[in-house]
Design a protein around this motif. Sequence first.
Motif, PDB file in Angstrom:
ATOM      1  N   ARG A  15     -13.348   3.261  -5.828  1.00 56.76           N
ATOM      2  CA  ARG A  15     -12.200   3.323  -4.929  1.00 56.76           C
ATOM      3  C   ARG A  15     -12.162   2.032  -4.127  1.00 56.76           C
ATOM      4  NH1 ARG A  15     -11.428   9.440  -2.542  1.00 56.76           N
ATOM      5  NH2 ARG A  15     -11.315  10.504  -4.570  1.00 56.76           N
ATOM      6  N   LEU A  16     -11.071   1.279  -4.292  1.00 59.53           N
ATOM      7  CA  LEU A  16     -10.969  -0.037  -3.680  1.00 59.53           C
ATOM      8  C   LEU A  16     -10.235   0.052  -2.342  1.00 59.53           C
ATOM      9  CD1 LEU A  16     -10.001  -2.112  -6.846  1.00 59.53           C
ATOM     10  CD2 LEU A  16     -12.286  -1.678  -5.907  1.00 59.53           C
ATOM     11  N   GLU A  17     -10.694  -0.732  -1.406  1.00 58.81           N
ATOM     12  CA  GLU A  17     -10.036  -0.851  -0.115  1.00 58.81           C
ATOM     13  C   GLU A  17      -9.310  -2.197  -0.078  1.00 58.81           C
ATOM     14  OE1 GLU A  17      -9.844   1.371   2.244  1.00 58.81           O
ATOM     15  OE2 GLU A  17     -11.140   2.849   1.251  1.00 58.81           O
ATOM     16  N   TRP A  18      -8.020  -2.187   0.250  1.00 63.80           N
ATOM     17  CA  TRP A  18      -7.222  -3.398   0.231  1.00 63.80           C
ATOM     18  C   TRP A  18      -6.938  -3.843   1.660  1.00 63.80           C
ATOM     19  CZ3 TRP A  18      -6.946  -5.454  -4.412  1.00 63.80           C
ATOM     20  CH2 TRP A  18      -7.043  -4.633  -5.533  1.00 63.80           C
ATOM     21  N   ALA A  19      -7.469  -5.016   2.019  1.00 61.50           N
ATOM     22  CA  ALA A  19      -7.242  -5.555   3.358  1.00 61.50           C
ATOM     23  C   ALA A  19      -5.814  -6.081   3.474  1.00 61.50           C
ATOM     24  CB  ALA A  19      -8.248  -6.664   3.653  1.00 61.50           C
ATOM     25  N   ALA A  20      -5.300  -6.081   4.697  1.00 66.88           N
ATOM     26  CA  ALA A  20      -3.938  -6.559   4.938  1.00 66.88           C
ATOM     27  C   ALA A  20      -3.822  -8.022   4.538  1.00 66.88           C
ATOM     28  CB  ALA A  20      -3.571  -6.375   6.403  1.00 66.88           C
ATOM     29  N   GLY A  21      -2.770  -8.345   3.797  1.00 70.88           N
ATOM     30  CA  GLY A  21      -2.486  -9.724   3.415  1.00 70.88           C
ATOM     31  C   GLY A  21      -3.342 -10.281   2.307  1.00 70.88           C
ATOM     32  N   ASP A  22      -4.302  -9.492   1.813  1.00 72.15           N
ATOM     33  CA  ASP A  22      -5.266 -10.046   0.868  1.00 72.15           C
ATOM     34  C   ASP A  22      -4.687 -10.210  -0.525  1.00 72.15           C
ATOM     35  OD1 ASP A  22      -7.780 -10.810  -0.318  1.00 72.15           O
ATOM     36  OD2 ASP A  22      -7.926  -8.764  -1.075  1.00 72.15           O
ATOM     37  N   ALA A  23      -4.083  -9.179  -1.079  1.00 72.42           N
ATOM     38  CA  ALA A  23      -3.714  -9.223  -2.493  1.00 72.42           C
ATOM     39  C   ALA A  23      -2.375  -8.553  -2.733  1.00 72.42           C
ATOM     40  CB  ALA A  23      -4.801  -8.548  -3.340  1.00 72.42           C
ATOM     41  N   ALA A  24      -1.676  -9.075  -3.733  1.00 74.69           N
ATOM     42  CA  ALA A  24      -0.476  -8.434  -4.263  1.00 74.69           C
ATOM     43  C   ALA A  24      -0.673  -8.258  -5.766  1.00 74.69           C
ATOM     44  CB  ALA A  24       0.769  -9.266  -3.984  1.00 74.69           C
ATOM     45  N   GLN A  25      -0.339  -7.086  -6.263  1.00 74.20           N
ATOM     46  CA  GLN A  25      -0.507  -6.789  -7.681  1.00 74.20           C
ATOM     47  C   GLN A  25       0.807  -7.048  -8.408  1.00 74.20           C
ATOM     48  OE1 GLN A  25      -2.158  -2.858  -8.166  1.00 74.20           O
ATOM     49  NE2 GLN A  25      -3.732  -3.186  -6.610  1.00 74.20           N
ATOM     50  N   CYS A  26       0.727  -7.775  -9.522  1.00 77.22           N
ATOM     51  CA  CYS A  26       1.907  -8.196 -10.278  1.00 77.22           C
ATOM     52  C   CYS A  26       1.864  -7.569 -11.666  1.00 77.22           C
ATOM     53  CB  CYS A  26       1.955  -9.714 -10.410  1.00 77.22           C
ATOM     54  SG  CYS A  26       1.678 -10.609  -8.852  1.00 77.22           S
ATOM     55  N   ASP A  27       3.026  -7.137 -12.143  1.00 82.56           N
ATOM     56  CA  ASP A  27       3.060  -6.500 -13.457  1.00 82.56           C
ATOM     57  C   ASP A  27       4.476  -6.570 -14.012  1.00 82.56           C
ATOM     58  OD1 ASP A  27       1.943  -5.251 -15.634  1.00 82.56           O
ATOM     59  OD2 ASP A  27       2.119  -3.229 -14.823  1.00 82.56           O
ATOM     60  N   LEU A  28       4.585  -6.346 -15.334  1.00 83.10           N
ATOM     61  CA  LEU A  28       5.880  -6.233 -15.990  1.00 83.10           C
ATOM     62  C   LEU A  28       6.101  -4.772 -16.361  1.00 83.10           C
ATOM     63  CD1 LEU A  28       6.020  -9.347 -18.342  1.00 83.10           C
ATOM     64  CD2 LEU A  28       7.162  -9.007 -16.146  1.00 83.10           C
ATOM     65  N   TRP A  29       7.264  -4.257 -15.958  1.00 78.33           N
ATOM     66  CA  TRP A  29       7.651  -2.898 -16.305  1.00 78.33           C
ATOM     67  C   TRP A  29       8.836  -2.981 -17.260  1.00 78.33           C
ATOM     68  CZ3 TRP A  29      12.021  -0.258 -13.464  1.00 78.33           C
ATOM     69  CH2 TRP A  29      12.292   1.004 -14.018  1.00 78.33           C
ATOM     70  N   PHE A  30       8.759  -2.235 -18.355  1.00 78.32           N
ATOM     71  CA  PHE A  30       9.837  -2.216 -19.339  1.00 78.32           C
ATOM     72  C   PHE A  30      10.576  -0.884 -19.237  1.00 78.32           C
ATOM     73  CE2 PHE A  30       7.186  -5.556 -20.928  1.00 78.32           C
ATOM     74  CZ  PHE A  30       8.067  -6.448 -21.522  1.00 78.32           C
ATOM     75  N   PRO A  31      11.718  -0.850 -18.551  1.00 76.72           N
ATOM     76  CA  PRO A  31      12.482   0.401 -18.454  1.00 76.72           C
ATOM     77  C   PRO A  31      12.840   0.919 -19.848  1.00 76.72           C
ATOM     78  CG  PRO A  31      13.346  -1.250 -16.944  1.00 76.72           C
ATOM     79  CD  PRO A  31      12.371  -1.950 -17.822  1.00 76.72           C
ATOM     80  N   PRO A  32      12.666   2.205 -20.095  1.00 75.86           N
ATOM     81  CA  PRO A  32      12.909   2.760 -21.438  1.00 75.86           C
ATOM     82  C   PRO A  32      14.397   2.960 -21.724  1.00 75.86           C
ATOM     83  CG  PRO A  32      12.205   4.494 -19.964  1.00 75.86           C
ATOM     84  CD  PRO A  32      12.145   3.217 -19.160  1.00 75.86           C
ATOM     85  N   ARG A  33      15.188   1.916 -21.509  1.00 74.72           N
ATOM     86  CA  ARG A  33      16.619   1.998 -21.793  1.00 74.72           C
ATOM     87  C   ARG A  33      17.126   0.593 -22.092  1.00 74.72           C
ATOM     88  NH1 ARG A  33      19.192   5.835 -17.865  1.00 74.72           N
ATOM     89  NH2 ARG A  33      17.643   7.081 -18.981  1.00 74.72           N
TER      90      ARG A  33
END
Length: 404
Positions: A109-127
């Motif tokens: 279980r990860l603890e995320w500090a303020a301002g530390d990280a942003a998670q980036c990803d590609l989402w492919f809408p099924p349409r």
Amino acid sequence: MITLEDWALIRRLAAEGEPKARIAARLGISRTTVIKAVASDAPPRYERSARPTSFTPFEARVRELLAETPEMPATVLAERVGWEGSIRWFRDNVRRLRPEQQRIDPADRLEWAAGDAAQCDLWFPPRRIPLEDGTAKLLPVLVITPAHSRFMTGRMIPTRRTEDLLLGSWELIQQIGRVPRRLLWDNEPGIGRGRRHADGVDAFMGTLATKLVLLPPRDPESKGVVERRNGWFETSFMPGRSFASPADFDEQFTEWLGRANQRIVRTLGASPADRLDADRTAMLPLPPVPLHLGWRNRVRLGRDYYVRIDTNDYSVDPCVIGRIVDVSADLDRVRVRLDGRTVAEHTRVWARGTTVTDPTHVEAAARLRKQFQQPRTAVAAGEDLTRDLADYDHAFGLIDGGFN
């Protein structure tokens, strides 16, 4: 062996103070059986003594193969060990052995500090989204979510190429208003794989003064925040919607995100919008210099007066044929410049293999072609050789006083 009902009755009578001898006489069993029943912690059950089965001669070899390849299918295992019996019985035994050979990968279980990280990803809408040429295509949506606040940003992009990924990233970071100290990506080819980063990515990260983290394989918890939200988009945003174009998708998605970011997240006890200020305070400021992103190229304009961006061709003013022009494109516009002067500008097309033509460029080309086909005015022979000889005397100082 006594039944489950007898065992329960013995224990109840013993608890009520009935003598063991009287219980034995009442049930017609031995006093030893009553003593064992009272002393037992679990009800009686039948246990068959272990005996060799048809699978036993193959078990050792199956264990060896599973130790080498834990995912090997049961049908392949049966072929390798020479099994000729029931495949269902073989599968049951393989299912019993397989967990012993699988490696365990605990998730922290990860603890995320303020301002530390942003998670980036590609989402492919099924349409499939309708495009300019009448076709429809599954298009990627770039999503960036600061891990501390869970604030969601996203927009559709035309390709997974580095140019479009960086353009989309910069637009979403500007929506956040500050720069996270780390951007977490998995091995997306347009960003990088392992230690190799795609061209232009290091310059982008350096300008933002942030750090790119490419996550190793089989590490879902490090990007679980954004991936869970991708699944939520499909169940909460997509149902019942239709889209006329990528711009229509972005308009609907942006409006929905505005409401979704106001909802209380149970694990946080607050909404992402409420926690965003704390995230921003700990982030880095936006860079003070402009970022040169997108598609860029310098080419000599050919006779057909078109330039190519991705797989599409765009017309240019034919008056600059043969000159070196600068071609640039972002997610919305394509521009062509000559010495800083715009000689073509088009809306960027997201379809593939399309030709985009400005009618004024076609008219200019027709005019230039007509001028080119006109014969040049002929000059009479010797006409350009006729000259007053006095001009030469003046040139050589032979008149106006003669020789000195």
